[in-house]
Design an enzyme around this catalytic site. Structure first.
Site, PDB file in Angstrom:
ATOM      1  N   CYS A 215       0.826  -1.215   0.000  1.00 53.28           N
ATOM      2  CA  CYS A 215       0.000   0.000   0.000  1.00 53.28           C
ATOM      3  C   CYS A 215       0.859   1.263   0.000  1.00 53.28           C
ATOM      4  CB  CYS A 215      -0.944  -0.003   1.196  1.00 53.28           C
ATOM      5  SG  CYS A 215      -0.110  -0.132   2.790  1.00 53.28           S
TER       6      CYS A 215
ATOM      7  N   ARG B  23       4.268   1.356  -1.217  1.00 53.24           N
ATOM      8  CA  ARG B  23       5.362   1.404  -2.196  1.00 53.24           C
ATOM      9  C   ARG B  23       5.155   0.390  -3.320  1.00 53.24           C
ATOM     10  NH1 ARG B  23      10.153   1.678  -0.055  1.00 53.24           N
ATOM     11  NH2 ARG B  23       9.384   1.992   2.065  1.00 53.24           N
TER      12      ARG B  23
ATOM     13  N   ALA C  84     -14.720  -1.725  17.663  1.00 57.76           N
ATOM     14  CA  ALA C  84     -14.349  -2.767  16.695  1.00 57.76           C
ATOM     15  C   ALA C  84     -13.737  -2.144  15.446  1.00 57.76           C
ATOM     16  CB  ALA C  84     -15.571  -3.614  16.330  1.00 57.76           C
TER      17      ALA C  84
ATOM     18  N   GLU D 251     -10.357  -0.139  13.384  1.00 49.19           N
ATOM     19  CA  GLU D 251      -9.027  -0.576  12.945  1.00 49.19           C
ATOM     20  C   GLU D 251      -8.037  -0.663  14.103  1.00 49.19           C
ATOM     21  OE1 GLU D 251      -5.577   0.961   9.850  1.00 49.19           O
ATOM     22  OE2 GLU D 251      -7.637   1.619   9.545  1.00 49.19           O
TER      23      GLU D 251
END
Length: 416
Positions: free
Chosen positions: A50, A52, A186, A188
């Site tokens: 995500c 590089r 709940a 990330e």
């Protein structure tokens, strides 16, 4: 051939462009085969995460690799080229070692990138785009990343809120495997907390969330129990650790609720970590004797200290990466010399075989053997000294004393 790497990352390109040049898992196999087909050595490894996208080849033609990337994703040179970084030779090895050790990550020292690089290498091997040089480069890199983790403190200190919360719990409880944990929320962050807890042996987790279905989806992965926020008072007395992170505008756990739970626990201590803004747990909970409440501000100060520690460790890691990239390039150069020696010997043997065959044919036709032997020796000598003689002549004309000295040494002319 020489090593070439090009890439974009979170420092050089926007999310929009990073998405456009990324390679999806189902397409990366064919992409590596395609890129490898454009190189003379048939070697190519693509790393795509995500943050590089990087292309490693052993082609020596940087422009060709850039053209391939632009053609593959149907992007203009003007959009892509300004955001690219490029490395060649030793710098390629050093960069890959830095990336794999987390020295080039958004979060300094994060360990996940090493696993991602390993996955990319495995996929490249499956695609048949790895030969001796790339294999050695990546195998060496994995050893260097392990060396850096072992010999420095680059990954020892928590630098994310979720990791810091779990690290704090580890300092307070001798073993997390025997603790019972209540997670509130709940999202990330809580999901990351749950993952860290699971990695540290926690088997008893309860996840409380306003939307039960969201909690159930998360609990499936971690073997936890899902409850609603209204059920918290029923489960709180069993919790040794409470970690909360919701978007609620009002506190979810009040002083009275926690006080009642502590009485039911017969005043066994309870660790509460509130990583929500605004707070999920009333500040007054800290006044209770057996409640140990920490907020996101407490964690932030720990994170700042740990980041300073990681930066210090990163300096040591950079030295290791540089040293090891030098050693790798010594191996590459030795490989090149082996190829050169093999080519020189093959060329010399071809000259010898040609002249011997001619001499044998002349002997068969009744030629004088002594005369033919002398002719063979002269021709062989002239053929073999032709290239070094030319090199010495050119160096002399140009006044290149350094090359003359190297040639004299190579030809054994300076021996006493």
């Amino acid at each position: 051939m020489s090593l070439v790497a090009i890439g974009i990352n979170h420092k050089t390109a926007t999310v929009d462009l990073r998405e456009k040049v990324a390679f999806s898992p189902d397409k990366i196999h064919d992409a590596m085969k395609s890129l490898a087909s454009r190189t003379k050595t048939g070697e190519a490894v693509i790393i795509s995460t995500c943050n590089r996208t990087e292309l490693y080849t052993n082609t020596g033609d940087e422009a060709e690799v850039i053209r391939w990337l632009e053609e593959y994703h149907q992007l203009s040179h003007e959009d892509v080229e300004p955001c690219l970084y490029k490395f060649e030779g030793q710098a390629v090895a050093q960069h890959l070692m830095r990336v794999s050790s987390g020295l080039d990550s958004l979060i300094l020292g994060e360990p996940q990138i090493l696993g991602q690089v390993k996955q990319s290498f495995v996929k490249a091997k499956e695609a048949g785009s790895v030969a001796i040089t790339m294999d050695r480069l990546f195998q060496n890199t994995f050893s260097v990343a392990k060396k850096i983790r072992t010999e420095t403190e680059i990954g020892a200190a928590a630098v994310s809120v979720a990791f810091a919360a779990v690290s704090m719990a580890k300092h307070i409880f001798s073993s997390l495997s025997t603790t019972k944990v209540l997670l509130v929320g709940a999202g990330e962050t809580i999901e990351l907390v749950a993952r860290h807890l699971k990695d540290n042996g926690v088997d008893s987790m309860v996840v409380a969330n306003r939307t039960l279905s969201r909690a159930e989806g998360m609990c499936e992965e971690f073997g936890a129990t899902a409850i609603t926020l209204e059920q918290i008072p029923d489960y709180l007395p069993q919790a040794d650790i409470v970690i909360s992170s919701t978007a609620s505008p009002l506190p979810i756990l009040g002083k009275g609720m926690v006080e009642k739970a502590l009485k039911q626990r017969r005043h066994q201590p309870m660790l509460l970590v509130d990583i929500a803004v605004p707070r999920d747990i009333e500040a007054e909970v800290a006044e209770l004797d057996d409640a140990f409440l920490y907020t996101v501000d407490d964690l932030q100060s720990i994170i700042e200290q740990n980041m300073a520690s990681r930066r210090e460790a990163a300096e040591q890691a950079e030295v290791i990466a540089e040293e090891q990239s030098h050693l790798f390039m010594e191996w590459v150069r030795s490989l090149e010399s082996v190829d050169s020696i093999r080519e020189y010997r093959t060329a010399s043997m071809a000259i010898k075989d040609e002249l011997v065959e001619r001499a044998i044919n002349k002997l068969a036709q009744g030629g004088d053997s002594e005369k033919l032997l002398l002719e063979l020796a002269n021709k062989l000598t002239n053929k073999l000294i032709h290239a070094p003689t030319q090199a010495l002549t050119v160096a002399s004309r140009q006044g290149d004393l350094n090359s003359i000295g190297q040639l004299r040494t190579a030809l054994g002319l300076d021996k006493n």
